[in-house]
Design an enzyme around this catalytic site. Structure first.
Site, PDB file in Angstrom:
ATOM      1  CB  ALA A 178      53.213 -26.427  65.458  1.00  0.00           C
ATOM      2  CG  ASP A 179      50.746 -23.554  61.289  1.00  0.00           C
ATOM      3  OD1 ASP A 179      51.694 -23.629  60.745  1.00  0.00           O
ATOM      4  OD2 ASP A 179      49.477 -24.476  60.742  1.00  0.00           O
ATOM      5  CB  ILE A 180      51.020 -19.475  66.383  1.00  0.00           C
ATOM      6  CG1 ILE A 180      49.793 -19.474  66.409  1.00  0.00           C
ATOM      7  CG2 ILE A 180      51.598 -17.926  67.463  1.00  0.00           C
ATOM      8  CD1 ILE A 180      49.581 -18.038  64.794  1.00  0.00           C
ATOM      9  N   GLY A 183      55.791 -19.264  63.376  1.00  0.00           N
ATOM     10  CA  GLY A 183      56.433 -17.697  62.604  1.00  0.00           C
ATOM     11  C   GLY A 183      56.303 -16.523  63.385  1.00  0.00           C
TER      12      GLY A 183
END
Length: 406
Positions: A178-180, A183
């Site tokens: 989710a973070d990657i 980003g």
């Protein structure tokens, strides 16, 4: 000179999604200034082990986590809780094209560093906020964590062993997807906003949400639910519509086999010395193999355990059966294709010496990415940036340092 060598980015973000976004821009040539807290810096500086070792094998303070998301950036330490620090950020923003931040909703407004405040000093500013749930809605003020978002966004409901497998449970991804992905989407949104600015002179605000992104990247799974109304379920490493299309054990590890048609299935079992399975009336077509997967898969697993992973890959590649190994990371970086592509690179670093990094996967023919700098040490470029960008003299900088502003 990278494609974004004319772009200046002020990175107020920490941990993963924001720094990943800023690193993408930095790899493409942007001048990225990473703003960190004096004394402690980005949280990920302390997330370890492992920590990189210097030329003598002694452990440094450079965490592997921080290393992977902060190359090609310059680090400046500024205490934004103090008015003087806030003023430094405003001045740096006025000299920037892009600001990236991932503070909780409303936090930066307290310091006069939100979009509405900074666009007064830089009207064409592109300002990107990254939060767990976005700037609006009933969850807007909740903190967002990748693990929780993977669960809330549906990813874990379709990840893990199949529902009918004994002891099965939902599983998160082995990396913070989710973070990657947030980003990555943020990088794309920023580039689109820069193009718009170049055409119109207008800056804009970008509201990125981990939850929005997680649902979006479920792609065909989300679409299947919206189309059919049927709730998708976990299938482990198997496919719900193709058999065999999954992982198989070998005598020394695991491999992936994707026999997408009847011919490939026949080649697979023939290579394993079990050609009769292709003629079995229960398995002669894919729909029948899907129907009888519980009988077929144990027979195939018994077959695949008789050879090594390497032997199977060689046999199946020769037979044109889609396959691949499940590599550990030693095997990943020793792979001949990975070596040929130059995925592992090295860059000089002030404490580590030569730091190992993973190259950007973006391969541009005219404006290639490059590693200009290894991930910075905490505050490594503070004086350089204050001299260069804000034209502060040594005496003024020393006063700021004595007050704990930098």
């Amino acid at each position: 000179m990278g494609a974004l060598s004319h772009i200046r980015v002020l990175d107020l973000s920490r941990v993963l999604a924001g720094p990943w976004c800023a690193q993408n821009l930095a790899d493409l040539g942007a001048d990225v200034i990473k703003v960190e807290r004096p004394g402690t810096g980005d949280d990920t500086r302390h997330w370890g082990p492992p920590f990189a070792k210097d030329a003598n094998g002694k452990e440094t303070e450079e965490s592997a986590y921080f290393i992977c998301i902060n190359r090609n950036k310059r680090s400046i330490t500024v205490d934004i809780a103090k008015p003087e620090g806030q003023e430094l950020i405003r001045q740096l923003a006025a000299e920037s094209d892009v600001v990236i931040e991932n503070y909780k909703v409303g936090d930066l407004a307290k310091y006069g560093l939100d979009y509405e405040s900074l666009k007064k000093v830089k009207p064409d500013l592109v300002y990107c906020s990254i939060t767990g749930f976005g700037q609006t809605g009933p969850y807007a003020h909740r903190p967002g964590y990748d693990f929780i978002i993977q669960g809330m966004g549906g990813f874990m409901s379709v990840t893990g062993e199949a529902h009918d497998f004994e002891g099965a449970s939902p599983q998160k991804s082995g990396v913070a997807i989710a973070d990657i992905f947030t980003g990555m989407y943020a990088s794309t949104a920023i580039l689109a906003a820069i193009v718009h600015r170049d055409h119109t002179g207008e800056g804009q605000y970008i509201d990125m949400s981990l939850l929005d992104t997680q649902i979006a990247v479920m792609a065909n799974v989300s679409s299947a639910y919206l189309t059919s109304g049927e709730v998708p379920k976990r299938w482990g490493n198997a496919s719900p519509i193709i058999v065999p299309y999954q992982t198989f054990p070998t005598s020394d590890g695991w491999m992936i086999v994707g026999a997408g048609n009847d011919g490939q299935f026949r080649h697979f079992v023939t290579a394993g010395g079990e050609a009769h399975l292709a003629d079995n009336p229960l398995y002669v077509s894919n729909p029948l193999r899907v129907e009888h997967r519980k009988q077929l898969i144990p027979l195939l697993e018994q077959m695949t355990r008789k050879k090594t992973k390497g032997e199977w890959i060689a046999l199946l590649e020769k037979a044109n059966v889609p396959c691949g190994p499940i590599n550990n990371f030693k095997e990943v970086f020793e792979n001949e294709q990975v070596i040929h592509r130059g995925v592992q690179i090295e860059a000089p670093h002030p404490t580590v010496g030569s730091m190992k990094l993973v190259a950007s996967p973006m391969r541009l023919s005219k404006t290639p990415t490059e590693v200009r700098m290894a991930p910075p040490t905490l505050g490594q470029h503070t004086e350089e940036i204050l001299h260069e960008r804000l034209k502060l003299d040594d005496k003024t900088i020393e006063v700021l340092r004595s007050k704990g502003i930098i």
